[in-house]
Scaffold this active site. Sequence first.
Site, PDB file in Angstrom:
ATOM      1  N   ASN A 108      -7.697  -3.009  14.353  1.00 36.02           N
ATOM      2  CA  ASN A 108      -9.092  -3.222  13.908  1.00 36.02           C
ATOM      3  C   ASN A 108      -9.201  -4.378  12.905  1.00 36.02           C
ATOM      4  O   ASN A 108     -10.261  -4.617  12.353  1.00 36.02           O
ATOM      5  CB  ASN A 108      -9.668  -1.931  13.301  1.00 36.02           C
ATOM      6  N   ASP A 165       0.807  -1.216   0.000  1.00 38.55           N
ATOM      7  CA  ASP A 165       0.000   0.000   0.000  1.00 38.55           C
ATOM      8  C   ASP A 165       0.845   1.273   0.000  1.00 38.55           C
ATOM      9  O   ASP A 165       2.070   1.225   0.204  1.00 38.55           O
ATOM     10  CB  ASP A 165      -0.957   0.010   1.210  1.00 38.55           C
ATOM     11  N   HIS A 170      -7.410  -4.706  10.021  1.00 39.07           N
ATOM     12  CA  HIS A 170      -7.071  -4.469   8.609  1.00 39.07           C
ATOM     13  C   HIS A 170      -5.766  -5.180   8.233  1.00 39.07           C
ATOM     14  O   HIS A 170      -4.873  -5.352   9.069  1.00 39.07           O
ATOM     15  CB  HIS A 170      -7.037  -2.968   8.257  1.00 39.07           C
ATOM     16  N   GLU A 209      -9.734  -2.075   5.120  1.00 38.58           N
ATOM     17  CA  GLU A 209     -10.333  -1.730   6.405  1.00 38.58           C
ATOM     18  C   GLU A 209     -11.637  -2.529   6.609  1.00 38.58           C
ATOM     19  O   GLU A 209     -12.262  -2.963   5.634  1.00 38.58           O
ATOM     20  CB  GLU A 209     -10.666  -0.228   6.432  1.00 38.58           C
TER      21      GLU A 209
HETATM   22  C1  F6R Z   1       1.374  -1.329   6.164  1.00 38.11           C
HETATM   23  C2  F6R Z   1       0.114  -2.021   6.268  1.00 38.11           C
HETATM   24  C3  F6R Z   1      -0.695  -2.012   7.509  1.00 38.11           C
HETATM   25  C4  F6R Z   1       0.122  -2.285   8.775  1.00 38.11           C
HETATM   26  C5  F6R Z   1      -0.779  -2.251  10.010  1.00 38.11           C
HETATM   27  C6  F6R Z   1       0.006  -2.509  11.295  1.00 38.11           C
HETATM   28  O1  F6R Z   1       1.950  -1.520   4.876  1.00 38.11           O
HETATM   29  O2  F6R Z   1      -0.276  -2.601   5.303  1.00 38.11           O
HETATM   30  O3  F6R Z   1      -1.703  -2.993   7.398  1.00 38.11           O
HETATM   31  O4  F6R Z   1       0.730  -3.523   8.660  1.00 38.11           O
HETATM   32  O5  F6R Z   1      -1.414  -1.014  10.091  1.00 38.11           O
HETATM   33  O6  F6R Z   1       0.890  -1.458  11.479  1.00 38.11           O
HETATM   34  P1  F6R Z   1       2.027  -1.542  12.610  1.00 38.11           P
HETATM   35  O7  F6R Z   1       2.928  -2.637  12.195  1.00 38.11           O
HETATM   36  O8  F6R Z   1       2.692  -0.184  12.545  1.00 38.11           O
HETATM   37  O9  F6R Z   1       1.333  -1.813  13.887  1.00 38.11           O
END
Ligand code: F6R
Length: 259
Positions: free
Chosen positions: A136, A67, A138, A143
């Site tokens: 959450n 992403d 995702h 999401e």
């Molecule tokens: C990032 C991504 C997100 C993160 C998620 C957890 O490329 O795709 O899904 O993996 O938000 O983020 P952290 O690891 O910062 O807790």
Amino acid sequence: MNFYVFNTYEEVSAYAAKIVSDVIKAKKDTILGLATGSSPIGLYKELVSMYERKELDFSSVKSVNLDEYVGLSGNHNQSYKYFMNCNLFDHINIDKKNTFIPNGISENLVESAKQYDHLLEELGYADVQILGIGANGHIGFNEPAEKLELSTHVTDLKIETIQANARFFESEADVPKKAVTMGIGSILKAKKIILIASGENKANVVHSLEDDYISTNIPATLLKLHPDVSVILDRAAASLLSQETIESETNETTRVSDR
Ligand code: F6R
């Protein structure tokens, strides 16, 4: 889905790196599926160390990221392109021409999302996809919603995601409200998936990966449909898992420490 629980984040990262490096050693032209955020930073450090010790060669490897924020160019220090350069690409011998990240600054985001999907199809999808997980549920920026998109698309970030990611920006107001993300369909087409989670704030969502239910309201639960998912956790993220699951991974902890 297999759960592996370790005492420390460093051990989590070392185990994840072992899986990724085994894939690269077995297939020189591996397609790596990459994530950003805090969770994979330790894994990327390990991969850099393996490269420095001449244990890994990335010269034929290609990568596809999950992403990118809409509106941030690669020069912005919070763009995911910048993150990947700083945490991995600048320190290994991957050809940057072979590293792909969704375009968040295209004038036609819908068209460039479509092109990203074609690219994924052409490459044959990731041999190993690294994932973090939002509190959450995702994955990528898919999401929670009633319906989830299969393909790469532009998405509105949920308020809890904006708040969680505000720690990387000067203020919450600076966090982009939209992102381009690989869809659930493309993620599930990866041959192997590694999900990394650490910290108590992930314990609830990790708990939802353990039962026999799936829900688009917790997108990561769809990973239960995939035949090869390793969920690699520290004790805090695993703290709500059942004793049965914890016991079945104890051997893994030992195995990795013995490595
Ligand atoms: C990032 C991504 C997100 C993160 C998620 C957890 O490329 O795709 O899904 O993996 O938000 O983020 P952290 O690891 O910062 O807790």
